[in-house]
Design a protein around this motif. Structure first.
Motif, mmCIF file in Angstrom:
data_model
loop_
_atom_site.group_PDB
_atom_site.id
_atom_site.type_symbol
_atom_site.label_atom_id
_atom_site.label_comp_id
_atom_site.label_asym_id
_atom_site.label_seq_id
_atom_site.Cartn_x
_atom_site.Cartn_y
_atom_site.Cartn_z
ATOM 1 N N GLU A 38 -45.181 43.602 22.668
ATOM 2 C CA GLU A 38 -46.042 44.574 22.000
ATOM 3 C C GLU A 38 -47.141 43.621 21.266
ATOM 4 N N LYS A 41 -49.812 43.472 24.049
ATOM 5 C CA LYS A 41 -50.641 45.054 24.008
ATOM 6 C C LYS A 41 -51.558 45.006 22.902
ATOM 7 N N SER A 45 -55.824 45.265 23.174
ATOM 8 C CA SER A 45 -56.300 46.459 22.519
ATOM 9 C C SER A 45 -57.374 46.139 21.442
ATOM 10 N N GLU A 71 -43.611 50.626 36.321
ATOM 11 C CA GLU A 71 -43.009 50.914 34.881
ATOM 12 C C GLU A 71 -43.945 50.208 33.994
ATOM 13 N N GLY A 73 -47.216 50.717 33.871
ATOM 14 C CA GLY A 73 -48.264 51.930 33.963
ATOM 15 C C GLY A 73 -49.112 51.576 32.366
ATOM 16 N N GLN A 74 -48.369 51.801 31.310
ATOM 17 C CA GLN A 74 -49.041 51.614 30.034
ATOM 18 C C GLN A 74 -49.888 50.279 30.037
ATOM 19 N N LEU A 75 -49.366 49.287 30.212
ATOM 20 C CA LEU A 75 -49.937 47.813 30.011
ATOM 21 C C LEU A 75 -51.202 48.009 30.890
ATOM 22 N N ASN A 77 -53.043 50.711 32.016
ATOM 23 C CA ASN A 77 -54.000 51.447 31.365
ATOM 24 C C ASN A 77 -54.607 50.716 30.154
ATOM 25 N N ILE A 78 -54.064 50.036 29.651
ATOM 26 C CA ILE A 78 -54.728 48.961 28.562
ATOM 27 C C ILE A 78 -55.734 48.304 29.116
ATOM 28 N N HIS A 109 -51.509 52.130 41.381
ATOM 29 C CA HIS A 109 -52.402 52.192 40.346
ATOM 30 C C HIS A 109 -53.844 52.450 40.616
#
Length: 616
Positions: A38, A41, A45, A71, A73-75, A77-78, A109
Motif C-alpha cells: 500500500e 502504491k 500515485s 492479480e 492489475g491494480q498496480l 494501472n497505477i 496487460h
C-alpha cells in the motif's frame, strides 16, 4: 537522469523506501502482508513524484515484470498512469523500456497499455467553467504536443514489435477513443492525424482506420446540409458588415484603426461560420494531405502506393459513401485520388458502370452509381473528352437496349419505382451533355454534330418511359435548349404535356393557407456539386469544372435554334435564370429532396434552375 544532489534533496516521504526492494514487497504481498504494498502504491500515485524517483521505480519494475501477473492489475494501472510523457528524455526512454518488458512478459496487460497510449492521441484536457457549466476540452497551447505525439507512436511501435497480435487488439480501442463531434476542432484534428500516422507502421489496419475516419466524416457531412452552411456564412458576413459599419462611425479613429488592424491578421477569415462545417473542413484537409503524401514519394507519384490506396478507398466508398444519401463533401476523396492519374479515373468510372448495369444490385445503388457517373464526367477537368465520349457511348447504348427490352413488355410506362436506374442514367447523360457539349463540338462542328446525332437522343426522349417527366427540371430545361439549338431533338412539346399532367398536391401551410406543390419522385442528386468548405476546397478547385454562367449571346443562341421559322416572341425568363410562375400552369417542380439532390440556386458554380421557353 537527474543528479544525485537533486534526488537527495527531494522530500523524505518520496525518497524513503519501505520494506526493502520491489521484489521483497511483491513477495510479501503474495503472502498476505499488504502494508508495504500500500505504501508503494501511495508513492507511485503521488502527483509530485520526481523524475529520478520514476526512473528508479521503473528500473526495478523492469527487473521484476515476472511478478506483475493478472492479480497485480491494480498496480500496473497505477504504473500506466504515471506522468511519463511530459518528463525528461531519461524518463521517457526508461518508460518505453518498461512497456516493452511488460507486454512481452505479461501479455495480459496488453489492452491497458494500448488504451493508455491511445488516450494520449489528443491534447491534454484542461478544466474550463463558464457560468457554472463545465466546458472542459483540450489544451491547445501545449508547445510540446507534436513531440509528445511522436513519443506515443514510438510507444505503440515498441508494443507492436514485442506483441505481433497488437493490431487486432488496437482497432477496437481506436474506435472507442474517437472523440465526439462536439469536441474542439483541435481535439478532432489531432486524433484523426494520429490515426492516419498509425497506418504508416501498422499497414494491416489502414483499411479499417480509413473506414472509421470516413464514417465519422460522413456523419458530420450529412448533419450539415449545404444550405445550412451557406446560411451560416451569409449570416456571419452580414454581422461582419454591420460591425464594420458601426466601427467606422466611432469617433475614436485610432482605436478603430487598431481594431481593424487586429482583424486583418485574424485567422478567422478561413474559418467556416457553421461549427460542424469548420470541423469537417479541417478533417477533410487532413485526409487530402494524407492521400497526397501516401501517393507521392519525393514529389513524384508512386504508382504502386497509389493503386494500393485507391483499392482501400474504393472499398470504403462502396461500403459507406454509395449507400449514403445527401453527403456533400466526403465523397471528394475519390475525386481527388482519381485526379492523380487518368487510369484511376477510368477505373473508377468502370467500377461505377458495373454497379449501374448489374441487375443484382439494389435499384437505389444503381441509381446512385448513375448519378456519380454523370457528376464525375461533368465536373472533373482531368477527364479528357475522349473518355467522356467512351462513357456516353456505353451509357446511351445501354439506354437504347433498355428501351428495346421494355417496348415488348407490360411495364413500358413512366414509373420511377420500376425504372429508377434508367432515369438516373438518362439524367447522367443529359447532365454530361450540358457541361461537355462545347468540348464535344469544339474543333470540328460537323464531326461533333455527327457524333451527337449518332446517339439518337430523340428515341430516348420520345420513348414511353418519358425521362423528361422524371429528371430534375434544371437539367431537363438546359438539355432541351442545347439539343434544340443543334437540332438534335425537340423536347418542348413533351415538356408542355408533362407540365399539364402534373397533379398539384394541396396541403395546409403556415396559418392555414393552401399551398400547391409538385414532387419529382426521382431520388437523385449530383454528388460532385460545388465544394464549399473554405480550406479544403483549395485542393479541389484547380481540378474542378465550375458552371460557367451563360453570356447574353449564349442565352440568345439557346433561345434561337439553328433552324429558321422560330417564333421571336419567346419569353425571356431564361435570361433571368428563373422559372416563371404562370397562373393556371403547373411547372415542373423540384422534388421533395430539393436541398440534397440538386444544386441550390445560391451555390456558386452550379447551373441555376433555369427555364427555356418553348415556341408558341
Amino acid at each position: 537522469m537527474l543528479g544525485a544532489d537533486e534526488f537527495i534533496s527531494s522530500p523524505p516521504r518520496k525518497t524513503v523506501r519501505f520494506g526493502g526492494t520491489l521484489t521483497e514487497i511483491l513477495l510479501k504481498y503474495e503472502k498476505g502482508d499488504t502494508t508495504d504494498f500500500e505504501l508503494l502504491k501511495h508513492q507511485l500515485s503521488d502527483p509530485d513524484i520526481k523524475d529520478a524517483q520514476i526512473i528508479n521505480w521503473l528500473h526495478e519494475f523492469r527487473a521484476s515484470v515476472a511478478y506483475l501477473t493478472k492479480e497485480l492489475g491494480q498496480l500496473v494501472n497505477i504504473l500506466l498512469k504515471l506522468p511519463w510523457l511530459r518528463r525528461s528524455r531519461e524518463v521517457v526512454e526508461e518508460y518505453l523500456g518498461f512497456l516493452g518488458n511488460l507486454v512481452s512478459a505479461q501479455t495480459v496487460h496488453l489492452r491497458p497499455c494500448l488504451r493508455m497510449i491511445v488516450a494520449q492521441f489528443v491534447p491534454p484536457r484542461i478544466t474550463i467553467r463558464e457560468d457554472d457549466v463545465d466546458i472542459s476540452d483540450s489544451d491547445d497551447d501545449d508547445e510540446n504536443i507534436s513531440a509528445n505525439f511522436d513519443t506515443c507512436h514510438r510507444a505503440l511501435q515498441t508494443v507492436a514489435r514485442y506483441v505481433p497480435s497488437t493490431p487486432q487488439f488496437l482497432m477496437p480501442i481506436l474506435v472507442e477513443f474517437f472523440p465526439f463531434i462536439n469536441k474542439s476542432e483541435r481535439t478532432l484534428e489531432c486524433y484523426v492525424h494520429n490515426l492516419l500516422r498509425v497506418t504508416v507502421y501498422l499497414p494491416t489496419l489502414r483499411l479499417q482506420i480509413l473506414e472509421l475516419i470516413i464514417e465519422k466524416l460522413l456523419k458530420l457531412d450529412v448533419s450539415t446540409p449545404q444550405q445550412d452552411i451557406e446560411d451560416a456564412e451569409e449570416t456571419a458576413n452580414n454581422c461582419a458588415s454591420e460591425e464594420k459599419s458601426t466601427e467606422e462611425g466611432l469617433f475614436d479613429m485610432e482605436e478603430d484603426e487598431d481594431r481593424k488592424g487586429n482583424k486583418a491578421v485574424s485567422p478567422n477569415i478561413e474559418r467556416m461560420a457553421h461549427p460542424l462545417a469548420e470541423r469537417l473542413d479541417i478533417l477533410m484537409t487532413i485526409l487530402f494531405s494524407y492521400i497526397r503524401d501516401v501517393c507521392h514519394v519525393d514529389g513524384k507519384l508512386d504508382i504502386n502506393n497509389t493503386k494500393d490506396l485507391y483499392r482501400d478507398l474504393v472499398s470504403v466508398f462502396d461500403k459507406l459513401i454509395l449507400p449514403t444519401h445527401a453527403s456533400c463533401h466526403v465523397q471528394y476523396f475519390m475525386f481527388y485520388i482519381c485526379s492523380f492519374k487518368l487510369g484511376l479515373a477510368e477505373a473508377f468510372l468502370d467500377h461505377l458502370w458495373k454497379k449501374l448495369q448489374d441487375p443484382n444490385n439494389p435499384s437505389v445503388i444503381r441509381q446512385t452509381a448513375g448519378s456519380y457517373i454523370g457528376s464525375f464526367l461533368a465536373r472533373a477537368k482531368f477527364i479528357p473528352i475522349i473518355t467522356v465520349k467512351a462513357c456516353l457511348d456505353l451509357l446511351v447504348n445501354w439506354l437504347h437496349k433498355y428501351i428495346d427490352n421494355q417496348d415488348k413488355g407490360a411495364n413500358a410506362y413512366c414509373d420511377v419505382a420500376l425504372h429508377g436506374p434508367f432515369y438516373s442514367t438518362c439524367q447522367a447523360v443529359f447532365y454530361t451533355l450540358i457541361f461537355r457539349h462545347k468540348q464535344l463540338l469544339d474543333g470540328n462542328l460537323r464531326k461533333g454534330l455527327s457524333y451527337l446525332q449518332s446517339l439518337n437522343f430523340e428515341r430516348i426522349v420520345m420513348c414511353q418511359l418519358n425521362p423528361l417527366k422524371i429528371c430534375i427540371p434544371s437539367v431537363v430545361n438546359l438539355f432541351a435548349a442545347i439539343t434544340r439549338k443543334y437540332q438534335l431533338v425537340f423536347c418542348y412539346t413533351i415538356i408542355e404535356r408533362n407540365n399539364r399532367q402534373f397533379i398539384p398536391v394541396v396541403r395546409s401551410g403556415t396559418g392555414g393557407d393552401l399551398v400547391q406543390t409538385c414532387t419529382n419522385p426521382l431520388d437523385s442528386f449530383f454528388p460532385f456539386d460545388p465544394y464549399i468548405l473554405k480550406r479544403s476546397k483549395k485542393t479541389i478547385d484547380p481540378m474542378y469544372q465550375f458552371w460557367e454562367e451563360l453570356s447574353a449571346e449564349d442565352l440568345e443562341d439557346l433561345k434561337k435554334p439553328i433552324k429558321k421559322g422560330t417564333s421571336e416572341d419567346e419569353d425571356d425568363d431564361f435570361l433571368k435564370g428563373e422559372t416563371p410562375q404562370n397562373d393556371g400552369v403547373v411547372e415542373i417542380a423540384p422534388h421533395s429532396y430539393e436541398s440534397n439532390t440538386r444544386s441550390p440556386v445560391s451555390s456558386i458554380g452550379s447551373p441555376a434552375d433555369c427555364y427555356v421557353p418553348y415556341p408558341l
